[in-house]
Design a protein around this motif. Sequence first.
Motif, short mmCIF file in Angstrom:
data_model
loop_
_atom_site.label_atom_id
_atom_site.label_comp_id
_atom_site.label_asym_id
_atom_site.label_seq_id
_atom_site.Cartn_x
_atom_site.Cartn_y
_atom_site.Cartn_z
N LEU A 145 0.83 -1.21 0.00
CA LEU A 145 0.00 0.00 0.00
C LEU A 145 0.86 1.26 0.00
O LEU A 145 0.53 2.25 -0.65
CB LEU A 145 -0.91 0.03 1.22
N VAL A 146 1.96 1.22 0.72
CA VAL A 146 2.83 2.39 0.82
C VAL A 146 3.72 2.52 -0.41
O VAL A 146 3.98 3.62 -0.89
CB VAL A 146 3.67 2.32 2.11
N LYS A 147 4.15 1.40 -0.96
CA LYS A 147 5.02 1.42 -2.14
C LYS A 147 4.27 1.80 -3.41
O LYS A 147 4.78 2.48 -4.27
CB LYS A 147 5.63 0.04 -2.37
N GLY A 148 3.04 1.34 -3.52
CA GLY A 148 2.27 1.55 -4.74
C GLY A 148 1.77 2.97 -4.87
O GLY A 148 2.31 3.91 -4.28
N ASN A 149 0.75 3.13 -5.63
CA ASN A 149 0.14 4.43 -5.84
C ASN A 149 -0.44 4.90 -4.50
O ASN A 149 -1.36 4.30 -3.97
CB ASN A 149 -0.97 4.31 -6.89
N TYR A 150 0.13 5.95 -3.96
CA TYR A 150 -0.30 6.43 -2.64
C TYR A 150 -1.79 6.68 -2.58
O TYR A 150 -2.37 7.34 -3.43
CB TYR A 150 0.39 7.75 -2.31
N ARG A 194 -7.52 7.57 -3.41
CA ARG A 194 -7.04 8.96 -3.55
C ARG A 194 -8.21 9.93 -3.66
O ARG A 194 -8.03 11.12 -3.55
CB ARG A 194 -6.18 9.09 -4.81
N ASP A 195 -9.41 9.41 -3.93
CA ASP A 195 -10.53 10.27 -4.25
C ASP A 195 -11.73 9.97 -3.37
O ASP A 195 -12.21 8.84 -3.31
CB ASP A 195 -10.92 10.08 -5.73
#
Length: 190
Positions: free
Chosen positions: A157-162, A178-179
């Motif tokens: 979760l942290v490495k991928g798309n924040y 993100r949305d």
Amino acid sequence: MAKSLALLSLLLLCTSCIQIAGLTSDYKKLDPAAHSHISTYEVGKDTLPNHFYTITGEQIRQQFEQQEKVLVYLFANGCSGPTCYPLATFKRWADENGYKIYFVATSYNNLGATYIQQLNMPLYIVNHKAYNSNMYGKYNKRFRLDLLQNEADAQALVKGNYSDLFAFENGKLTQHTRDLLQLEPKFIQP
């Protein structure tokens, strides 16, 4: 040689005038008057509305024991992207869906843009000092790992798309995105 020296002098003069935001916490760039609106979060101590508290992911996770539903929104002050809605919009979604919300600024840059929104609730800033780094990327990653440490896929979760929004129910991550418009239940009018 004189041309090179003049060009080098001009370049040094210009670079000393340019400030780059976002590489660090930007704490040193904070207006001294803002310091009176910032405190370190202390467990069990009362918090004031429209006051900023530096906080760690662990300290927010401790709140999971006291709240059934928690929404954490990590944001940049003065964000202007397509998923940057007014903070009151996030608060309304949280209120309508029974979540305790934590607004956590990821740096001190443009702090006034958040302060003027006057949400009448405490606001938070990632405590970069607790993560022994002033470098934005490092302390932000450590904060997220701290927040998600009980999750099986925290590293991914942290490495991928924040994600910037994290919804927890009974201490477990149930949604991340993100949305705001992607959270369930769907939010009709931002």
